[in-house]
Design an enzyme around this catalytic site. Structure first.
Site, short mmCIF file in Angstrom:
data_model
loop_
_atom_site.label_atom_id
_atom_site.label_comp_id
_atom_site.label_asym_id
_atom_site.label_seq_id
_atom_site.Cartn_x
_atom_site.Cartn_y
_atom_site.Cartn_z
CG ASP A 190 -7.51 5.00 0.69
OD1 ASP A 190 -8.02 3.09 0.31
OD2 ASP A 190 -7.30 6.00 0.59
CD GLU A 248 -0.51 5.44 -3.57
OE1 GLU A 248 -0.90 4.57 -4.33
OE2 GLU A 248 0.07 5.94 -2.49
CG ASP A 259 -1.67 0.85 1.21
OD1 ASP A 259 -2.47 1.37 0.35
OD2 ASP A 259 -2.50 1.03 2.17
#
Length: 681
Positions: free
Chosen positions: A410, A331, A328
């Site tokens: 999300d 990015e 997670d």
């Protein structure tokens, strides 16, 4: 291993793909991540209607694809909004897009790829070979604006969208076969902690007869959010917890983020700093920012040496018996930087020559998450060589299906996000990513019973089915909203587990062909314009059509049904057909659909009966396929699997082993005929 697109790669797929060198680039095009491909077909003559023009203006590289025939546009990976992208502007710049919506022009992933379907049902696809930020304008022509050097362009042609997607997979790589349990249902929350809460959750699912396979363990298992550590108070014995879960039929997935806590004496940080493994700022100093552990630094995954170091960290971590990993915040997210929530574009990577050499984060940002998953998967393979890895990632790039499944980030507990989840997963599949899904029920916000029931009905039919909710939101486990909602959730889960033999067969098809598991309705007939923009229905493989209702009003599904398809139910439960929160299912004429029994987890017991739903075509014929193997491990790569074919001979179903030498426990078949006399009331 990570490899890069070359002229030889294109040659290997014959006339299905053509690479256009950019004449404005001095020297060869920059390397681009892709796999070597397989020999292809003879040249097609339609590629002439997709011709690129190149230009540079205002510091940006431009690529325009002139499409002579009117086309509908799809792909571009993770995009929020309608299925058909025609007329939109979409940007590829990976960032933490918390609570995104259909106005968000970029999300967590980047896929510089457009699939164009012509009016006659034939198709072509365009790869713009850049790792830099890009913006795609999908209007009369295709226009890509690229922040970096002029890119090369690869154009793929095919008789239909399925052929183009197969060729895309031949170029960018196919998904490895997942373990069978990964296709079961997954339950998650930020966070189930401490360990006793995980145990209680596991027991409650089993006591309430709610089928499920995987519990996800979010960041609160860590010691002050230091990656590769365990909280000594909340999770003092992770190996013992995993053993208890295994005894109840559960697997567990644990989160690993890239942000490393800056702390002298923390071995991961000390090793990263000492080994030169960290991203630097524009001045060459170690880059610092903020993630969950506070002041943090980031591994430079553009270096093979760093990826090797990161892979090695999984050996001790997985020794606790952990089954799956969750990458997670890759990015990568930097909570210190708003609104982009990522590290500065002028940060420096000391990339290896094979990736293009040292350059700014602006060049490597879009591939950072994929490079992390390449290292993570390799570490999982080395630590547990007997097992098939299952890795989930939030950020990835075109070709990232080689390493990890993904989810849509999300999202929010709203009816709009339920509606958007279908086209988002479809476009990911059209971009080469066969296994993905949303957070069922929504991650942020407040889910209610009506929304959860509907979302579970639809979400349990996505390739990746996981319920996940944010810290401080109301509970949204299947029992959270009373008996009626729980009963609907149970039927949704039982449907999925009955479909596991078919879903596993589709996963195998994806692993060898690149075709998505979940497909848009127009795959049933690419020339039918009425199927081009259906956002509320989808195909599972070739044979099953899922028709959902994503509205709060609950008026019922409104998508058209392809001609001749018949509605079916999967459970011996008269309530199923009347449960308006479950999507309607339709079987293709000429299909034989294999179903298994309802189980509480995927390998609770060997399958002893395979139920065949048979819907003969008008000529009386029907066919189907069932793929089987051990469900884990790698023996299937050496021929230890079985493909069984079903077809109608003399008005009876005939069974034939058509491929593989695996010898499973024997099972019997029961046949359910679906025909004109069957009532779909």
């Amino acid at each position: 291993m990570l490899t890069w697109l070359s002229a030889d790669t294109i040659t290997d797929v014959g006339g299905r793909a053509r690479r256009h060198h950019n004449p404005l680039l001095d020297g060869p095009p920059p390397p681009f991540p892709a796999y070597p491909a397989e020999p292809g077909s003879e040249p097609a003559d339609r590629l002439g209607d997709a011709v690129p023009d190149f230009a540079v203006t205002a510091g940006r590289s431009l690529v325009r694809i002139r499409a002579a025939a009117a086309t509908d546009r799809y792909g571009l990976g993770e995009v929020c909004g309608p299925l058909r992208h025609t007329g939109r502007k979409i940007t590829g710049a990976t960032h933490d897009a918390f609570a995104y919506d259909d106005r968000s022009d970029s999300l967590y992933q980047a896929h510089p790829w457009v699939l164009c379907v012509r009016g006659d049902g034939s198709a072509f696809g365009v790869i713009v070979e850049t790792t830099w930020q890009y913006t795609a304008h999908l209007h009369d022509h295709l226009l890509f604006e690229v922040d970096g050097p002029p890119p090369a362009v690869t154009i793929i042609d095919g008789d239909g969208p399925a052929e183009v997607v197969r060729t895309l997979a031949a170029l960018t790589g196919r998904m490895p076969m997942p373990p069978r349990w990964a296709l079961g249902y997954h339950q998650s929350r930020w966070s189930y902690a401490p360990a006793d809460e995980v145990r209680a959750l596991a027991r409650r699912f089993r006591e309430r007869q709610l089928p499920a396979d995987v519990i996800w363990i979010d960041i609160d298992y860590m010691d002050e959010f230091r990656v590769f550590t365990f909280d000594p108070d909340g999770f003092p014995d992770p190996a013992g917890l995993v053993r208890e879960l295994h005894e109840l039929g559960w697997r567990s997935a644990w989160m690993i983020d890239p942000g490393i806590k800056i702390e002298d004496g923390y071995s991961i940080y000390d090793d990263a700093r000492g080994g030169g493994h960290l991203v630097t700022d524009a001045g060459g100093e170690e880059l610092h920012g903020v993630v969950w552990p506070g002041r943090s630094a980031w591994p430079d995954f553009t270096r093979a040496e760093t990826r090797d170091w990161w892979a090695g960290l999984y050996d001790e971590f997985l020794a606790h018996g952990i089954d799956a990993v969750w990458n997670d915040m890759n990015e990568p997210t930097n909570l210190e930087d708003m609104p982009d929530r990522t590290i500065p574009a002028d940060s420096r990577h000391r990339a290896d020559d094979a990736l293009g050499g040292p350059d700014s984060h602006a060049r490597y940002r879009n591939v950072y998450g994929m490079l992390m998953t390449e290292a993570s998967r390799r570490g999982m393979e080395a630590a547990r060589p007997e097992a098939r890895p299952f890795l989930l990632t939030r950020s990835t790039f075109l070709g990232g299906q080689r390493y990890a499944a993904t989810w849509t980030g999300d999202n929010v507990s709203t009816w709009d996000h339920l509606a958007w989840s279908i086209p988002m997963v479809l476009n990911l599949g059209l971009s080469g990513q066969p296994i993905s899904g949303p957070d069922i029920g929504g991650f942020a916000g407040r889910c209610d019973g009506a929304l959860l029931a509907r979302w579970m009905g639809i979400g349990c039919l996505f390739p990746f089915a996981r319920n996940h909710a944010m810290l401080d939101t109301p509970p949204q486990e299947p029992w959270a909203f009373g008996d009626e909602v729980e009963a609907t959730c149970r039927r949704a889960l039982e449907r999925r587990y009955r479909l596991l033999p078919y879903l596993y067969t589709l996963a195998r098809e994806a692993s060898v062909s690149g075709l998505p598991i979940m497909r848009p309705a127009f795959f049933a007939d690419p020339a039918d314009d009425a199927l081009r923009d259906i956002d509320t229905a989808f195909l599972l493989g070739r044979d099953l059509y899922v028709r959902g209702d994503v509205t709060k009003v609950g008026a019922g599904p409104d998508a058209p049904v392809p001609v001749g398809w018949r509605r079916v139910d999967l459970l011996d439960d008269p309530v199923e057909a009347k449960d308006r929160d479950l999507p309607e299912l339709y079987l293709r004429p000429g299909a034989i659909l294999p179903l298994g029994p309802v189980m509480q987890w995927s390998d609770e017991r060997p399958i002893d009966v395979v139920t065949l739903l048979v819907h003969p075509a008008g000529d009386g014929h029907a066919t189907g396929t069932l793929y089987e193997d051990d469900g884990d491990g790698h023996a299937h790569l050496d021929g230890s699997y079985r493909v069984t074919g079903f077809d109608i001979v003399d008005a009876a179903v005939h069974t034939t082993v058509v491929e593989g030498d695996w010898d499973p426990a024997s099972w019997e078949t029961e046949t359910v005929w679906i025909g004109p006399g069957w009532s779909d009331e």
